[in-house]
Scaffold this active site. Structure first.
Site, PDB file in Angstrom:
ATOM      1  N   THR A 145       0.869  -1.207  -0.274  1.00  0.00           N
ATOM      2  CA  THR A 145      -0.054  -0.116  -0.063  1.00  0.00           C
ATOM      3  C   THR A 145       0.821   1.342   0.049  1.00  0.00           C
ATOM      4  O   THR A 145       1.877   1.420   0.640  1.00  0.00           O
ATOM      5  CB  THR A 145      -0.996   0.122   1.232  1.00  0.00           C
ATOM      6  OG1 THR A 145      -1.635  -1.337   1.191  1.00  0.00           O
ATOM      7  CG2 THR A 145      -1.845   1.417   1.398  1.00  0.00           C
ATOM      8  N   CYS A 185      25.613   5.991   8.704  1.00  0.00           N
ATOM      9  CA  CYS A 185      25.581   4.457   8.716  1.00  0.00           C
ATOM     10  C   CYS A 185      26.718   3.714   9.227  1.00  0.00           C
ATOM     11  O   CYS A 185      26.740   2.664   9.858  1.00  0.00           O
ATOM     12  CB  CYS A 185      25.148   3.979   7.362  1.00  0.00           C
ATOM     13  SG  CYS A 185      24.242   4.887   6.319  1.00  0.00           S
TER      14      CYS A 185
END
Ligand SMILES: *Cc1c(COP(=O)(O)O)cnc(C)c1O
Length: 405
Positions: free
Chosen positions: A242, A328
């Site tokens: 969705t 990261c």
């Protein structure tokens, strides 16, 4: 002035108030599912998603059918590289990338190596730049894809994407570009720049986190990839799930603002970057700016302060939100793989800090930041026996260090 000052625009950006305003209705009364075809809640959501698709396509010179929504660039990278390799396995299993990619590209390539792919990692020059000639030399009969960063998130170096794309097209090799830092900051035109697949991410361009898209070229050549997630067949079957309607609306609005303000934003960030570097370099010796000085992202300044340890410096400038490289990898004490690939020694790589300036940064912020950095570096160097030796004229490379017993 509000402290701390945010100078980490390559890690993420604040949401622009114009973007937030566009998103708000889609959290409340306009909450429909864009895939619901039987009522106005669905139609309204679908209309908003269509508008966002057009806004994104317009910024990058694509058509709206070429935009596939994702959860961000990490997903876009995985989908593009794994999806193309899976689709074109019959042609071969060779991928060309570079040593200065984001971890999402490097780790995706590592994953594919374990599955039998062969990866060539191009070495950049000392400024982080990779050339079209290097790519041309590395292409083989069985090369499926060239995957490369447009603008580097650690040092801001901008690669010659148009020339590299031309080589790929001439040789019939797919060209994937990680456009996360470039889009919205420098002109991007996937047509003229010969790009076949490109990811971008909302939170790097003053939009929301957790939403991005993958551009997938539809003609000359028509690019086909295998979906990496099974489900309802959303996004022309390439990415089921969705659609995040408020997020997508925010991404669209962020692109519209970026398109309108591109030149203004770039001029603003460049002026701030130069102001900062001038001040810092005027006051500190043994200090260098990393990356390419000619081909550089407007708001990125990666600086090495010799004889100062980066983590100590970050602690020493508590009122500045900065990082020693990518978000990261900053949890690890490994020196940056990007600086290492540029030939910066481990010692100096550990002494490097990335300063990121952007739309909300002011001259006042920059002046304060420069002062903080200058005094912190001077303070730390006063404690550094190495710096003292250098000032006394000792050539450190000739020193015989005594091992401790
Ligand atoms: C931030 C970043 C990514 C990852 O994007 P997410 O949307 O946070 O997954 C990938 N590549 C580059 C160059 C980035 O700067």
């Amino acid at each position: 002035m509000e402290l701390p000052i945010y100078l980490d625009y390559q890690a993420t950006t604040p949401v622009d108030p114009r973007v937030l305003e566009a998103m708000m209705p889609y959290f409340t009364h306009a909450f429909g599912n864009a895939a619901s075809r039987s009522h106005s809640f669905g139609w309204d959501a679908e209309g908003a998603v269509d508008k966002a698709r057009k806004q994104i396509a317009s910024l990058i010179g694509a058509s709206s059918k070429e935009i596939i929504f994702t959860s961000g660039s990490t997903e876009g990278i995985n989908l593009a590289i794994k999806g193309a390799v899976e689709m074109h396995g019959a042609k071969g299993k060779h991928i060309i990338t570079t040593l200065v990619e984001h971890k999402a590209v490097l780790d995706t390539c590592k994953h594919l190596e374990k599955q039998g792919c062969e990866v060539t990692y191009l070495e950049p020059d000392s400024t982080g730049l990779v050339t079209a000639e290097q790519v041309a030399e590395a292409i083989r009969e069985d090369t499926v894809m060239v995957a490369m960063i447009w603008a580097n998130n650690e040092i801001g170096t901008v690669n010659p994407i148009r020339e590299i794309g031309a080589v790929c097209h001439e040789r019939g090799v797919l060209f994937f570009v990680d456009g996360t830092q470039a889009v919205g900051k420098i002109p991007v035109d996937v047509g003229a720049d010969n790009v076949d697949l490109m990811c971008l991410s909302g939170h790097k361009i003053y939009g929301p986190k957790g939403v991005g898209c993958l551009y997938v070229r539809r003609r000359n050549p028509r690019v086909r990839i295998v979906a990496q997630m099974d489900g309802g067949g959303h996004e022309r079957g390439m990415r089921s799930g969705t659609i995040n309607v408020p997020g997508v609306v925010g991404l669209g609005a962020a692109c519209a603002v970026a398109e309108e303000d591109l030149e203004k934003d770039a001029a603003h960030s460049i002026a701030l970057r130069e102001r900062f570097e001038e001040k810092v370099l005027a006051e500190l010796d043994y200090t260098t700016v990393n990356g390419n000085h000619e081909h550089r992202l407007p708001g990125c300044s990666n600086v090495s302060f010799c004889y100062v340890e980066g983590e100590s410096l970050i602690m020493g400038v508590k009122d500045l939100a900065v990082s020693s490289g990518s978000a990261c990898t900053s949890a690890s004490l490994e020196p940056s793989h990007v600086l290492r690939a540029c030939g910066v020694g481990d010692e100096l790589a550990h002494s490097s800090i990335r300063f990121g300036f952007g739309r909300m940064t002011t001259e006042e912020d920059v002046d304060f930041a420069a002062e903080q950095v200058i005094s912190a570096v001077k303070r730390l160097r006063e404690l550094s026996p190495l710096y003292e030796m250098v000032l006394e004229g000792v050539d450190l490379s000739t020193v015989q260090w005594q091992a401790e017993h």
